[in-house]
Design a protein around this motif. Structure first.
Motif, PDB file in Angstrom:
ATOM      1  N   LEU A  53      34.244  -8.069 -11.076  1.00  0.00           N
ATOM      2  CA  LEU A  53      32.952  -7.983 -11.747  1.00  0.00           C
ATOM      3  C   LEU A  53      32.838  -8.990 -12.889  1.00  0.00           C
ATOM      4  O   LEU A  53      31.764  -9.545 -13.135  1.00  0.00           O
ATOM      5  CB  LEU A  53      32.724  -6.561 -12.268  1.00  0.00           C
ATOM      6  N   ASP A  54      33.936  -9.224 -13.591  1.00  0.00           N
ATOM      7  CA  ASP A  54      33.913 -10.211 -14.677  1.00  0.00           C
ATOM      8  C   ASP A  54      33.582 -11.601 -14.140  1.00  0.00           C
ATOM      9  O   ASP A  54      32.806 -12.347 -14.743  1.00  0.00           O
ATOM     10  CB  ASP A  54      35.256 -10.245 -15.398  1.00  0.00           C
ATOM     11  N   ALA A  55      34.170 -11.962 -13.020  1.00  0.00           N
ATOM     12  CA  ALA A  55      33.893 -13.271 -12.434  1.00  0.00           C
ATOM     13  C   ALA A  55      32.449 -13.358 -11.946  1.00  0.00           C
ATOM     14  O   ALA A  55      31.778 -14.391 -12.101  1.00  0.00           O
ATOM     15  CB  ALA A  55      34.861 -13.542 -11.280  1.00  0.00           C
ATOM     16  N   TRP A  56      31.940 -12.284 -11.376  1.00  0.00           N
ATOM     17  CA  TRP A  56      30.540 -12.238 -10.929  1.00  0.00           C
ATOM     18  C   TRP A  56      29.603 -12.406 -12.125  1.00  0.00           C
ATOM     19  O   TRP A  56      28.676 -13.220 -12.108  1.00  0.00           O
ATOM     20  CB  TRP A  56      30.298 -10.915 -10.193  1.00  0.00           C
ATOM     21  N   ALA A  57      29.860 -11.640 -13.189  1.00  0.00           N
ATOM     22  CA  ALA A  57      29.020 -11.714 -14.383  1.00  0.00           C
ATOM     23  C   ALA A  57      29.063 -13.094 -15.027  1.00  0.00           C
ATOM     24  O   ALA A  57      28.077 -13.546 -15.624  1.00  0.00           O
ATOM     25  CB  ALA A  57      29.445 -10.656 -15.400  1.00  0.00           C
ATOM     26  N   ALA A  58      30.194 -13.780 -14.909  1.00  0.00           N
ATOM     27  CA  ALA A  58      30.343 -15.104 -15.505  1.00  0.00           C
ATOM     28  C   ALA A  58      29.663 -16.193 -14.680  1.00  0.00           C
ATOM     29  O   ALA A  58      29.685 -17.366 -15.069  1.00  0.00           O
ATOM     30  CB  ALA A  58      31.821 -15.434 -15.673  1.00  0.00           C
ATOM     31  N   GLY A  59      29.057 -15.827 -13.556  1.00  0.00           N
ATOM     32  CA  GLY A  59      28.407 -16.819 -12.712  1.00  0.00           C
ATOM     33  C   GLY A  59      29.387 -17.656 -11.926  1.00  0.00           C
ATOM     34  O   GLY A  59      29.124 -18.833 -11.656  1.00  0.00           O
ATOM     35  N   GLU A  60      30.511 -17.062 -11.530  1.00  0.00           N
ATOM     36  CA  GLU A  60      31.534 -17.762 -10.767  1.00  0.00           C
ATOM     37  C   GLU A  60      31.754 -17.040  -9.440  1.00  0.00           C
ATOM     38  O   GLU A  60      32.761 -16.349  -9.241  1.00  0.00           O
ATOM     39  CB  GLU A  60      32.840 -17.833 -11.558  1.00  0.00           C
ATOM     40  N   PRO A  61      30.806 -17.190  -8.511  1.00  0.00           N
ATOM     41  CA  PRO A  61      30.901 -16.437  -7.257  1.00  0.00           C
ATOM     42  C   PRO A  61      32.135 -16.767  -6.426  1.00  0.00           C
ATOM     43  O   PRO A  61      32.677 -15.898  -5.741  1.00  0.00           O
ATOM     44  CB  PRO A  61      29.611 -16.821  -6.525  1.00  0.00           C
ATOM     45  N   GLU A  62      32.577 -18.016  -6.493  1.00  0.00           N
ATOM     46  CA  GLU A  62      33.758 -18.379  -5.693  1.00  0.00           C
ATOM     47  C   GLU A  62      35.003 -17.670  -6.213  1.00  0.00           C
ATOM     48  O   GLU A  62      35.827 -17.188  -5.421  1.00  0.00           O
ATOM     49  CB  GLU A  62      33.941 -19.894  -5.720  1.00  0.00           C
ATOM     50  N   ARG A  63      35.151 -17.600  -7.549  1.00  0.00           N
ATOM     51  CA  ARG A  63      36.309 -16.896  -8.118  1.00  0.00           C
ATOM     52  C   ARG A  63      36.221 -15.404  -7.821  1.00  0.00           C
ATOM     53  O   ARG A  63      37.230 -14.763  -7.465  1.00  0.00           O
ATOM     54  CB  ARG A  63      36.385 -17.141  -9.616  1.00  0.00           C
ATOM     55  N   ALA A  64      35.003 -14.839  -7.962  1.00  0.00           N
ATOM     56  CA  ALA A  64      34.837 -13.417  -7.666  1.00  0.00           C
ATOM     57  C   ALA A  64      35.171 -13.138  -6.204  1.00  0.00           C
ATOM     58  O   ALA A  64      35.864 -12.155  -5.883  1.00  0.00           O
ATOM     59  CB  ALA A  64      33.406 -12.987  -7.978  1.00  0.00           C
ATOM     60  N   ALA A  65      34.716 -13.995  -5.304  1.00  0.00           N
ATOM     61  CA  ALA A  65      34.949 -13.795  -3.868  1.00  0.00           C
ATOM     62  C   ALA A  65      36.430 -13.841  -3.514  1.00  0.00           C
ATOM     63  O   ALA A  65      36.872 -13.195  -2.561  1.00  0.00           O
ATOM     64  CB  ALA A  65      34.195 -14.847  -3.077  1.00  0.00           C
ATOM     65  N   ALA A  66      37.208 -14.588  -4.290  1.00  0.00           N
ATOM     66  CA  ALA A  66      38.645 -14.699  -4.012  1.00  0.00           C
ATOM     67  C   ALA A  66      39.370 -13.378  -4.208  1.00  0.00           C
ATOM     68  O   ALA A  66      40.483 -13.191  -3.697  1.00  0.00           O
ATOM     69  CB  ALA A  66      39.265 -15.772  -4.903  1.00  0.00           C
ATOM     70  N   ALA A 139      46.760 -10.499  -2.189  1.00  0.00           N
ATOM     71  CA  ALA A 139      47.676 -11.637  -2.073  1.00  0.00           C
ATOM     72  C   ALA A 139      48.442 -11.887  -3.359  1.00  0.00           C
ATOM     73  O   ALA A 139      49.588 -12.346  -3.335  1.00  0.00           O
ATOM     74  CB  ALA A 139      46.905 -12.890  -1.665  1.00  0.00           C
ATOM     75  N   ASP A 140      47.833 -11.567  -4.504  1.00  0.00           N
ATOM     76  CA  ASP A 140      48.501 -11.808  -5.783  1.00  0.00           C
ATOM     77  C   ASP A 140      49.191 -10.567  -6.308  1.00  0.00           C
ATOM     78  O   ASP A 140      49.595 -10.505  -7.469  1.00  0.00           O
ATOM     79  CB  ASP A 140      47.494 -12.310  -6.825  1.00  0.00           C
ATOM     80  N   GLY A 141      49.283  -9.546  -5.489  1.00  0.00           N
ATOM     81  CA  GLY A 141      49.941  -8.319  -5.900  1.00  0.00           C
ATOM     82  C   GLY A 141      49.007  -7.316  -6.516  1.00  0.00           C
ATOM     83  O   GLY A 141      49.388  -6.162  -6.729  1.00  0.00           O
ATOM     84  N   GLY A 142      47.751  -7.720  -6.826  1.00  0.00           N
ATOM     85  CA  GLY A 142      46.783  -6.797  -7.408  1.00  0.00           C
ATOM     86  C   GLY A 142      46.001  -6.086  -6.329  1.00  0.00           C
ATOM     87  O   GLY A 142      46.197  -6.300  -5.138  1.00  0.00           O
ATOM     88  N   TRP A 143      45.075  -5.241  -6.774  1.00  0.00           N
ATOM     89  CA  TRP A 143      44.231  -4.517  -5.837  1.00  0.00           C
ATOM     90  C   TRP A 143      43.082  -5.415  -5.390  1.00  0.00           C
ATOM     91  O   TRP A 143      42.549  -6.203  -6.162  1.00  0.00           O
ATOM     92  CB  TRP A 143      43.708  -3.235  -6.472  1.00  0.00           C
ATOM     93  N   GLN A 144      42.710  -5.274  -4.140  1.00  0.00           N
ATOM     94  CA  GLN A 144      41.733  -6.176  -3.523  1.00  0.00           C
ATOM     95  C   GLN A 144      40.434  -5.425  -3.212  1.00  0.00           C
ATOM     96  O   GLN A 144      40.453  -4.278  -2.778  1.00  0.00           O
ATOM     97  CB  GLN A 144      42.307  -6.747  -2.237  1.00  0.00           C
ATOM     98  N   VAL A 145      39.278  -6.104  -3.477  1.00  0.00           N
ATOM     99  CA  VAL A 145      37.978  -5.507  -3.201  1.00  0.00           C
ATOM    100  C   VAL A 145      37.714  -5.547  -1.698  1.00  0.00           C
ATOM    101  O   VAL A 145      37.841  -6.600  -1.061  1.00  0.00           O
ATOM    102  CB  VAL A 145      36.864  -6.270  -3.942  1.00  0.00           C
ATOM    103  N   ALA A 146      37.338  -4.402  -1.163  1.00  0.00           N
ATOM    104  CA  ALA A 146      36.933  -4.337   0.248  1.00  0.00           C
ATOM    105  C   ALA A 146      35.476  -4.811   0.314  1.00  0.00           C
ATOM    106  O   ALA A 146      34.575  -4.138  -0.181  1.00  0.00           O
ATOM    107  CB  ALA A 146      37.062  -2.915   0.773  1.00  0.00           C
ATOM    108  N   TRP A 147      35.268  -5.994   0.879  1.00  0.00           N
ATOM    109  CA  TRP A 147      33.934  -6.594   0.819  1.00  0.00           C
ATOM    110  C   TRP A 147      32.959  -5.913   1.765  1.00  0.00           C
ATOM    111  O   TRP A 147      33.251  -5.645   2.920  1.00  0.00           O
ATOM    112  CB  TRP A 147      33.975  -8.076   1.152  1.00  0.00           C
TER     113      TRP A 147
END
Length: 632
Positions: A53-66, A139-147
């Motif tokens: 959500l932080d990446a989405w709010a920052a206007g960085e859709p590519e980072r959020a999508a990752a 992939a980075d060991g964190g929890w992943q958003v189910a799109w």
């Protein structure tokens, strides 16, 4: 003991290392994908949702999508929503506890609720609740958003997006006094070039040059050369009348193409009424800008779910109140008088203006400018009025006790502190010339010879009886004239003949004539319901002064410099003026003026033609054409 002690001593460093590692990982926000007592899965899921959500709010859709399990689909939708909602700000906030997700998402999945708030342009905040599903093992060991699209909004389905639909309110027209439109929807023609079919470029450039629309054909040729063969290259937008005048020649050129459309157009008094930006629909000049909010009405707006392929709205999620039409602006302009003024200026073909007033009320009947789409010099021009200002100068002399029959003379030259003043074409009259005769002939030297009758503030005070220099509430932007207190004898001499620091607009000088016609100053008004309380002159002219001015202005027509008005019906009265000024190149030029009124009609007027000529010879015939064309 020794072994036990050794054993304890050997294990202590390992325990310290593990504890330090856990502390460091927690401090850097890294969440281990452990279960049971080793980690808090709810906290880990919330942290995973938060970084998305932080990446989405920052206007960085590519980072959020990752941070999702389908980066391409997520990036595409997030970019689409950003483009079509045009939000000025986006914020997300937790909206409740993390819970176990539906079994279809896996036994370990968590649902993280949140509130989304979009700040939309001109509308404020729009909020709704949604939720994200997260799974451990990214992939980075964190929890992943189910799109899934429903994460963006719960009602959103596949191949859909969010769109902010905004519709302009129906713009109201600017109206003349009789209710006819001065500005409203009108037909236009968009002219463009199809490069692949442009077989005769010389013929195209010649046809476009003939429009006299300021088209830079050299630059246009470069744009055409850089365009694709099937790419439309826009050229110019023409009003219907201009297009029809040149349509036959334009249509004969292969590669020129035309599209009919509708725009908000100003049909008359274009410099005064102003224009509307075709893109934004907002007023950008004149009355259209001044009363933009009133004319524009209230826009409609709604956030909708739309099909991404067709753009069609599927469902409205939120609508704002609006869509109300604008309120018309009603002016005092008389269509017949405005048309007559514009035609007289167009025939003259010179930069200038005509203003006509109704002396009994101050209503502006016409405010015409040339060029039609240029500056509103009719209301806002700041020009030396030249000898038309002698109406005020003569009023000061008459108020001081002089009569039209008093002898004033009219020598060829007068010298004031080494500076020589002369009459136009250096004429002179007999020594026994009266004030009436000097006024009719527009003799400068006669007035300057009698400068000793004026205190430094005499003209300034007399001008107040004509309303000059006050703040007028006309309902439009105007220049209301200025007659400063003279600083020295030479400045006084120049002021007596409407030069020096004396300045006026055509509106002001038409009002000077109207004041003589009606024997009192009535502040001009253009938009009555927005004008406010009119200015009232602090002083008035004596009846004998008004009578004398009337007789002198009539004599100027019958035997003086305003003879161009002699054949005009309605008993014309006038005063000419030729005002000198220095051009930007340092050359000396003149503005040609004539003001007056019709004694048998409720009409006063002012005409100015800029940069060359004299009042009687050049402005006079234009005024005569205008007055003759007025409907009885």
């Amino acid at each position: 003991m020794t072994h036990r002690t050794h054993s304890r001593g050997g294990r202590r460093p390992l325990l310290l290392s593990v504890s330090l590692l856990v502390v460091l990982l927690a401090a850097t926000g890294v969440v281990l994908g452990l279960r049971g007592d080793d980690a808090d899965p709810d906290a880990a899921a919330r942290a995973g949702a938060q970084r998305f959500l932080d990446a989405w709010a920052a206007g960085e859709p590519e980072r959020a999508a990752a941070y999702t399990d389908d980066p391409e689909a997520a990036r595409s939708l997030l970019e689409s929503v950003a483009t079509h909602l045009r939000a000025e700000d986006v914020e997300f906030a937790p909206a409740g506890p993390v819970t176990a997700a539906d079994g279809e998402d896996g036994a370990d999945a968590r649902t993280v609720p949140f509130t989304a708030t979009f700040t939309l342009p001109g509308l404020g905040d729009w909020s709704y609740a949604s939720e994200a599903v997260l799974r451990p093992g990214g992939a980075d060991g964190g929890w992943q958003v189910a799109w899934r699209p429903a994460l963006v909004h719960p009602e959103l389905g596949e191949e859909q997006t969010l769109v902010l639909n905004q519709g302009r309110g129906e713009r109201a027209p600017v109206l003349a006094a009789d209710g006819s439109e001065l500005a409203g929807p009108g037909t236009v023609w968009e002219v463009s070039i199809w490069p692949g079919r442009l077989t005769d470029r010389d013929a195209a450039w010649a046809a476009l040059d003939a429009l006299d629309a300021g088209i830079d054909t050299d630059a246009l040729a470069g744009r055409v050369a850089a365009a694709g063969e099937d790419e439309a290259v826009p050229v110019v937008t023409l009003r219907e009348a201009a297009f029809e005048e040149h349509a036959e020649r334009l249509r004969a050129v292969p590669g020129l193409q035309f599209a009919e459309g509708t725009r908000q157009l100003t049909h008359a008094a274009r410099a005064v009424v102003g224009a509307v930006d075709p893109g934004s629909g907002a007023g950008v000049s004149g009355l259209e800008e001044r009363y933009d909010e009133r004319l524009a009405g209230t826009a409609s707006a709604a956030v909708v779910i739309a099909d991404r392929a067709s753009g069609a709205a599927v469902e409205t999620l939120h609508a704002w109140e609006g869509g109300e039409p604008g309120e018309p602006v009603v002016t005092t302009l008389d269509p017949a008088a405005q048309r007559a003024a514009e035609e007289a200026l167009a025939d003259a073909g010179r930069e200038g203006a005509i203003v006509a007033l109704r002396p009994s009320t101050g209503e502006v009947l016409a405010a015409a400018d040339w060029p039609a789409d240029g500056f509103s010099r009719s209301l806002s021009g700041q020009l030396a009025p030249g000898s038309t200002f002698k109406v005020v100068t003569a009023a000061a002399l008459l108020e001081g006790g002089m009569t039209p029959q008093d002898v004033v003379g009219c020598p060829r030259y007068v010298t004031v502190n080494g500076f020589t003043y002369e009459n136009q074409d250096e004429f002179e009259l007999a020594p026994d010339t009266t004030l009436r005769e000097a006024f009719a002939a527009s003799c400068n030297t006669a007035l300057i010879e009698h400068r000793d009758r004026f205190a430094d503030d005499t003209l300034h005070t007399t001008a107040q009886a004509f309303g000059i220099g006050a703040e007028w509430r006309v309902g439009a932007a105007t220049f209301d004239g200025g007659v400063p207190v003279a600083g020295d004898e030479n400045e006084l001499a120049a002021s007596l003949i409407g030069q020096g620091r004396v300045q006026a607009s055509p509106l002001v000088m038409a009002s000077v004539a109207a004041t003589v016609a009606d024997d009192t100053f009535r502040q001009p008004v253009l938009v009555p319901d927005a004008a406010g309380a009119p200015h009232e002159a602090p002083t008035t002219l004596a009846p004998a002064t008004v009578d004398a001015l009337r007789s002198m202005m009539r004599a100027t027509v019958t035997e003086g410099s305003a003879s161009a008005l002699a054949g005009v019906p309605g008993l014309p009265h006038g005063k000419t003026g030729t005002a000198e000024f220095e051009t930007a190149d340092g050359e000396l030029s003149t503005n040609a003026w004539i003001i007056g009124y019709l004694g048998e009609r409720d009409v006063a007027f002012a005409v100015v033609l800029e940069d060359g000529g004299s009042g009687g010879r050049d402005a006079g015939p234009v005024a005569a054409a205008f007055l003759t064309a007025l409907e009885p």
